[in-house]
Design an enzyme around this catalytic site. Structure first.
Site, short mmCIF file in Angstrom:
data_model
loop_
_atom_site.label_atom_id
_atom_site.label_comp_id
_atom_site.label_asym_id
_atom_site.label_seq_id
_atom_site.Cartn_x
_atom_site.Cartn_y
_atom_site.Cartn_z
N GLU A 1 0.92 -1.01 -0.02
CA GLU A 1 0.17 -0.13 0.19
C GLU A 1 0.73 1.37 -0.12
OE1 GLU A 1 -3.78 0.25 2.70
OE2 GLU A 1 -2.23 1.50 3.77
N CYS A 2 0.73 2.07 -1.08
CA CYS A 2 1.66 3.19 -1.26
C CYS A 2 2.94 3.08 -0.90
CB CYS A 2 1.03 4.49 -0.29
SG CYS A 2 1.52 6.05 -0.58
#
Length: 438
Positions: A324-325
């Site tokens: 995530e990110c």
């Protein structure tokens, strides 16, 4: 000052301002630490999806700081979180986001939803009596219950006197002088507490400096919050599963509520540190690499071969991985830092991540899934160039346009989108256990 309150009742204020940069986090941290010194039990919340301000506020208050947002978290879960806190503490401080009326939903909307009085932080460094006109405008634009003003960055007693004369019909709840040592910032916001030299000393100094008008403070009535303290019943879709979660200075952007959601679904959580070159725990059934600041640790992460090898081995075994990110940034082939240097990374997704000189993605977004809408946000300064076609894209709440790409490679899910897991627990569980039947 200790309050004897009914269950689910506490003195609650929402601390807002006319804009970002007024000192809301500084004031909230100072107020929390000051009140704790006075023997009060204090809990702090943060409006919106931010990760960094809550870290400072958690350090100041000594308790976990949860996000409140009427859209991302939802009205019912916001009420539950506040009611749970009110049953445990004397004071709840909610730090707003941006200006009082900015955004949809705004900090003012949150205050109105729960009958919470608002206290406005005003940076008076370049103002005096005009502060009163600003307060009047905030009152008239409402409606909100404007319970007081906290004046920040006062230069001298004479400056304080001029400001005081300008504010009419609204109590000055507290004042804070100009600080010699401010809380430092970088491209994603405030820096993490552990990066601030003598952070507790800085917070103690702020608590020493803030002056609270106890008459005005005691005039703020407690707020009674109705509603269940228990979270909605969650299916044990992850029962028997162990999820390994990266947690260190490079990967620190995790909502406490997300961890609660995974545990409520039956998962066991194990933490490990890529920066310390720790491998994925042997008992792991799935892996979560959250966001953070990997771009500040490129050399260490690029040379963490034991961790990298364990990631590649997990991917070969088709172990579910959510990157995530910042997590996605390190599972690409390479990461180009802000100085233009290219660093080899894990290579689970072909392509290159490059830091940009400006914001590359921002805002509340949602992802449509077979289980419902998963809500969250994006905020990043890098871009990914990859030949892989996204399996899905998020939708921006502001205008309905395409948001962030969601990539799938086997059981790997990679995206810049930060999901708030409780907005759709079933969709979250499926990411970590794709074999779940619809």
């Amino acid at each position: 000052m200790v309050m004897s309150s009914p269950t689910n009742s506490a003195r609650i204020i929402l601390i807002s301002g006319i804009a970002s940069g007024q000192g809301k986090t500084t004031v909230t941290a100072a107020l929390a630490r000051k009140l704790i010194r006075q023997g009060l039990r204090v809990r702090v919340f943060k409006t919106g999806p931010d990760y960094l301000d809550p870290m400072i506020l958690q350090r100041a208050s000594g308790a976990e700081v949860y996000a409140l947002d009427l859209w991302m978290v939802g009205l019912d879960d916001c009420r539950r979180l506040l009611a749970r806190a009110a049953s445990e503490v004397d004071v709840i401080l909610i730090e707003g986001v941006m200006g009082l009326y900015d955004g949809d939903p705004s900090s003012a909307d949150l205050a109105r939803a729960f009958g919470v009085p608002v206290v406005v932080v005003l940076d008076a460094a370049k103002m005096a009596q005009t502060v009163g006109a600003v307060v009047l405008g905030l009152q008239q634009y409402g409606p909100v219950d404007l319970a007081g003003v906290i004046v920040n960055r006062l230069a001298s007693p004479s400056h304080a006197s001029m400001v005081t004369r300008g504010i009419r019909n609204v109590p000055i709840l507290a004042t804070l002088p100009k600080q010699q040592q401010a809380l430092p910032e970088r491209h994603l916001g405030l820096v993490q507490p552990d990066e601030i030299a003598q952070v507790d000393q800085v917070l103690d100094q702020l608590a020493d400096q803030i002056e609270i008008d106890m008459v005005a403070w005691d005039a703020i009535a407690p707020v009674v919050l109705d509603g269940s303290l228990a979270a909605a019943s969650t299916q044990q879709l992850l029962a028997g599963k162990t999820i390994a979660i990266a947690r260190d200075a490079a990967f620190a952007f995790v909502y406490h509520a997300n961890l609660e959601c995974l545990r409520a679904a039956g998962a066991q959580l194990k933490f490990f540190s890529p920066l310390n070159d720790e491998t994925i725990p042997a008992e792991a059934d799935a892996v979560y690499i959250p966001g953070g600041y990997p771009e500040l640790h490129c050399a260490t992460l690029s040379s963490a071969q034991r961790w990298q090898d364990s990631m590649r081995a997990a991917h070969v075994r088709n172990m579910p991985i959510l990157a995530e990110c910042g997590g996605m940034m390190v599972i690409a082939d390479s990461l180009i830092d802000a100085q233009g240097k290219k660093w080899p990374m894990v290579g689970l997704i072909p392509g290159e991540v490059a830091m940009q000189g400006k914001l590359a993605g921002l805002g509340m977004q949602s992802l449509a899934t077979e289980d419902g809408e998963l809500r969250g946000h994006a905020f990043h300064y890098s871009t990914l160039s990859t030949p892989v076609e996204p399996q899905a894209q998020t939708v921006k709440r502001s205008n309905g346009a395409h948001g962030e790409a969601v990539y799938k490679q086997g059981a790997l899910t990679a995206t810049y989108f930060h999901a708030y897991f409780s907005s759709c627990p079933a969709a979250t569980a499926r990411i970590f256990s794709p074999e779940i039947k619809a």
